[in-house]
Design an enzyme around this catalytic site. Structure first.
Site, PDB file in Angstrom:
ATOM      1  N   LYS A  54     -18.541 -16.055  23.260  1.00 27.87           N
ATOM      2  CA  LYS A  54     -18.828 -15.485  24.586  1.00 27.87           C
ATOM      3  C   LYS A  54     -18.563 -16.529  25.667  1.00 27.87           C
ATOM      4  CE  LYS A  54     -22.162 -12.372  22.472  1.00 27.87           C
ATOM      5  NZ  LYS A  54     -23.571 -12.135  22.111  1.00 27.87           N
ATOM      6  N   GLN A  98     -29.497 -14.594  22.966  1.00 30.93           N
ATOM      7  CA  GLN A  98     -28.860 -14.273  21.694  1.00 30.93           C
ATOM      8  C   GLN A  98     -29.908 -13.953  20.628  1.00 30.93           C
ATOM      9  OE1 GLN A  98     -25.426 -14.047  21.178  1.00 30.93           O
ATOM     10  NE2 GLN A  98     -26.013 -13.216  19.186  1.00 30.93           N
ATOM     11  N   ASP A 121     -26.811  -7.603  28.908  1.00 35.26           N
ATOM     12  CA  ASP A 121     -26.832  -7.209  27.502  1.00 35.26           C
ATOM     13  C   ASP A 121     -27.558  -5.867  27.332  1.00 35.26           C
ATOM     14  OD1 ASP A 121     -25.624  -8.226  25.277  1.00 35.26           O
ATOM     15  OD2 ASP A 121     -27.393  -9.300  24.532  1.00 35.26           O
TER      16      ASP A 121
END
Ligand code: NAP
Length: 290
Positions: A54, A98, A121
């Site tokens: 990413k 994450q 996200d």
């Protein structure tokens, strides 16, 4: 009949190039460089790989990318303090924590803390709720990628029957909501581990989306000839090879179109994270979104 193989990697490259162009324009015209902050706790090797991917993709698209790496024994309050700090940081447009977090940490309160305007996200319950009431802010990246793949492949969703195998908050459930929104207009069945006659249910589908995390779950006899099959699964087989949820060799002979693993949905997930960060940067400055 052999299915058309949908090249998610090539599509992701196109999307990333378009985003890079839009980022450059935003910088040149408005002096704004969208920023993404990724928080990684601990040393889980797969998470390190994902965060690294990413980061590189963000930098290649011209975004400002920062990685915040915390020790595996970081406490809940320390993690939440970092998120609160990133919420206030004007150079940060998108925040990503994450997953999975180490076992002693609870992801729920952390996700809930991420400012909705920076929730690229899309795992904050507020963001999920906005989608559920048909007024989405950010679309979670993997389902968003699946929608883009279907659009690019010319698969008509309106009026068609989609069977999604998997009901997680990350993939199956948000995808089912996105597909039934007005304008997309699919008829969606969400299957899961308690579904009776999964094969029979899948055979009624124009589009099958496999998001169960089970190697070889979707076999050729479960697919109606000509149907589109999207494989979200990312699993490691006994040899450590990356494989999906679909028995590709068998299903490719029956389906009309199919995504491979690797090279299907995975690369699009990263591209849509960049898209969301760009959209967040625009929205925070009152500029029209995509
Ligand atoms: P998850 O949270 O474990 O959810 C899996 C879902 O599949 C659950 O709803 C489960 O049903 C259902 N399921 C499991 N076995 C089944 C079976 N035999 N028959 C029918 N349904 C079954 O997984 P996830 O996070 O959604 O991820 C799913 C897969 O997608 C994984 O392989 C993951 O690695 C992959 N993934 C890929 C990307 C990407 O970028 N390509 C992104 C995210 C996830 P129950 O609810 O009844 O348990």
């Amino acid at each position: 009949m052999t299915a058309r193989i949908i090249d998610g990697k090539a599509l992701a490259q196109q999307v990333r190039e378009r985003i890079a162009g839009e980022v450059a324009q935003l910088r040149d015209e408005r002096g704004v460089t969208p920023g993404l902050a990724a928080v990684l706790v601990g040393e889980d090797p797969a998470s390190q790989v994902y965060v690294g991917m990413k980061h590189r993709a963000s930098e290649a698209a011209g975004l400002r990318s920062q990685q915040r790496v915390l020790a595996a024994d970081t406490g809940q309050s320390e993690l939440e303090e970092l998120v609160a700090q990133l919420n206030e940081d004007d150079e940060v447009d998108g925040i990503l924590v994450q997953l999975p977090l180490p076992d002693h940490l609870d992801p729920g309160p952390v996700q809930e803390l991420i400012a909705p305007a920076k929730d690229v996200d899309a795992l904050n319950p507020y963001t999920a709720g906005r989608l559920a009431v048909g007024d989405p802010t950010f679309l979670s990246c993997t389902p968003y990628g699946v929608l883009e793949i279907l659009a690019h492949a010319g698969v008509e969703l309106a009026g068609s029957h989609v069977v999604i195998v998997g009901r997680s908050n990350l993939v199956g459930r948000p995808l089912s909501v996105m597909m039934t929104l007005k304008g997309r207009d699919a008829t969606v069945t969400v299957a899961h581990s308690r579904t009776r006659d999964l094969a029979g249910v899948c055979r009624t589908a124009d589009v099958v989306v496999a998001a169960a995390g089970r190697i070889g779950l979707i076999t050729a006899d479960m697919v109606r000839p000509g149907a589109t099959v999207i494989d979200v699964g990312t699993n490691r087989d006994d040899d450590g090879k990356l494989v999906g949820d679909v028995d590709f060799a068998g299903v490719v002979e029956v389906a009309g179109a199919i995504t491979p693993v690797p090279g299907g949905v995975g690369p699009m997930t990263v591209a849509m994270l960049l898209q969301n960060t760009l959209e967040a940067a625009r929205a925070r400055r009152g500029l029209p979104r995509r």
